[in-house]
Scaffold this active site. Structure first.
Site, PDB file in Angstrom:
ATOM      1  N   CYS A  39       0.780  -1.259  -0.009  1.00 35.46           N
ATOM      2  CA  CYS A  39      -0.130  -0.037   0.044  1.00 35.46           C
ATOM      3  C   CYS A  39       0.705   1.129  -0.031  1.00 35.46           C
ATOM      4  O   CYS A  39       1.396   1.665   1.117  1.00 35.46           O
ATOM      5  CB  CYS A  39      -0.875  -0.040   1.208  1.00 35.46           C
ATOM      6  SG  CYS A  39      -1.949   1.568   1.173  1.00 35.46           S
ATOM      7  N   CYS A  42      -0.155   3.968   2.192  1.00 39.00           N
ATOM      8  CA  CYS A  42       0.072   3.864   3.827  1.00 39.00           C
ATOM      9  C   CYS A  42       1.759   4.041   4.268  1.00 39.00           C
ATOM     10  O   CYS A  42       2.019   4.472   5.092  1.00 39.00           O
ATOM     11  CB  CYS A  42      -0.345   2.201   4.118  1.00 39.00           C
ATOM     12  SG  CYS A  42      -1.842   1.983   3.583  1.00 39.00           S
TER      13      CYS A  42
END
Length: 393
Positions: A39, A42
């Site tokens: 991700c 993230c």
């Protein structure tokens, strides 16, 4: 693969359930940055942790980055492509936030930390395996959108299929004007067709083709397509998977009436009593009723499972009456039966049925994963017929 890190003194790194349990034993407000290695957004939030700790941090504020790939307690957050923040206290979740809005995140932490220091007891706590209200709202919204998308896709598929059948039956109606179809039911003996043909002869109707067929549920779409006199459901249920005789009749070239009208006359001659006039012994003319060429049949309805407090009374069961023969009363429905049972009659003007589209799959991935995706497509090129990706929003 890049990992979060570089500020070890400011936050704890959690990779297993044991490490998570140990972290949750701390007193105060716990902020968990939940992420997966793939991700990108993230991974980009690591700098925010340093800012949060420096601006808001105290001894009662603890930060952790949790890689959920090996943490069963947080498995529901796997496969997410956005930052997820969990706020915990006393081994319970007190709030949750999605996204990379740092100002909003800092305001939420400040508010929760204030409540934590004040010892607020009216807060709602959630188990780690329990969905928070924000998650439930997301799940409901996701389900709603999926249902709408599924419904729209089903309606589009149904319309496409209907348009195809309308086009096909239209072509049949234009090219085969003098043909119609009749179904002879299971009780009609297969060796009785000579008598059936003799009954059709006076109407200038001859058999063009005949075959044994078995009805299946998926045939209903075409069997009753725009049909004005469909077979009743109980009859259909009784004759499913039974051997029927499908007959393609051809009317005389001199016939001016619609083929459906002529076939209804043939149907009546086969299934209704006929009357003839003769003379008795006294020389008087009398009318005699002859039995139908083809007879109906009565069968027991399918047995239903009785309710726990009631037994089936066989005397209450109504017999299902199976007609001896059936033919549609309207032209397009007859054309649909030709398409369903007698494709050989349409070969010279109808193309082959279209091949169904292969399934389409849309996935979201970070840009740095593009080469991995391309490699996977090439590796499975026999299964992936075509692929592509968007390079901008």
């Amino acid at each position: 693969m890049a990992k979060k890190g570089g500020v070890q003194q400011l936050q704890t790194e959690v990779n297993t359930d044991d490490e998570l349990h140990k972290f949750l034993e701390r007193e105060g407000l716990l902020v968990l940055d939940v992420y997966t290695d793939w991700c990108g957004p993230c991974l980009g939030m690591v700098g925010s942790l340093k800012k949060i700790k420096l601006e808001l941090g105290g001894d009662d504020l603890h930060l952790a980055i949790c890689r959920v790939d090996e943490i069963e307690m947080l498995k529901r957050f796997r496969n997410r492509s956005e930052p997820t923040w969990l706020f915990a206290s006393k081994r319970k979740v007190v709030n949750l936030m999605f996204g990379a809005n740092v100002p909003k995140l800092m305001k939420m932490i400040a508010k929760l930390e204030k409540s934590e220091r004040a010892g607020e007891i009216e807060r709602t706590f959630y188990d780690f395996e329990e969905l928070t209200p924000a998650e439930k709202e997301r799940v409901e919204e996701k389900n709603r959108l999926e249902e709408e998308a599924t419904k729209a896709e089903e309606e589009a598929t149904k319309k496409k299929r209907r348009d195809f059948i309308v086009n096909v039956t239209g072509e049949i109606m234009s090219n085969i004007r003098d043909h119609g179809v009749m179904l002879l039911m299971p009780q009609v003996p297969k060796d009785s067709f000579r008598r059936i043909s003799e009954s059709a002869d006076p109407f200038g109707v001859t058999c063009k083709d005949k075959r044994i067929v078995k009805l299946q549920p998926e045939m209903l779409e075409i069997l009753h397509f725009e049909c004005d006199n469909p077979l009743p459901d109980d009859v259909l249920e009784a004759i499913f998977d039974k051997e029927l005789q499908a007959v393609a009749w051809k009317v005389s070239e001199q016939e001016t009436r619609p083929v459906e009208e002529v076939l209804q006359l043939v149907h009546a001659a086969l299934t209704e009593p006929q009357y003839v006039t003769t003379q008795n012994e006294a020389g008087e003319e009398v009318e005699i009723q002859l039995s139908p060429v083809l007879a109906t049949a009565e069968v027991d309805p399918p047995r239903k499972t009785p309710s726990p407090n009631r037994e089936i009374n066989t005397e209450e069961l109504t017999k299902v009456v199976i007609p001896a023969a059936w033919t549609p009363v309207n032209r397009r429905a007859n054309a649909a039966l030709i398409y369903l049972f007698f494709r050989n009659l349409t070969e010279f003007f109808l193309p082959s049925d279209p091949v169904p589209d292969p399934p389409h799959l849309a996935i979201i991935f970070d840009a740095f994963k593009k080469q991995d995706i391309m490699d996977a497509c090439l590796k499975h090129k026999d299964a992936v017929l075509a692929y592509g990706y968007f390079t901008r929003s």
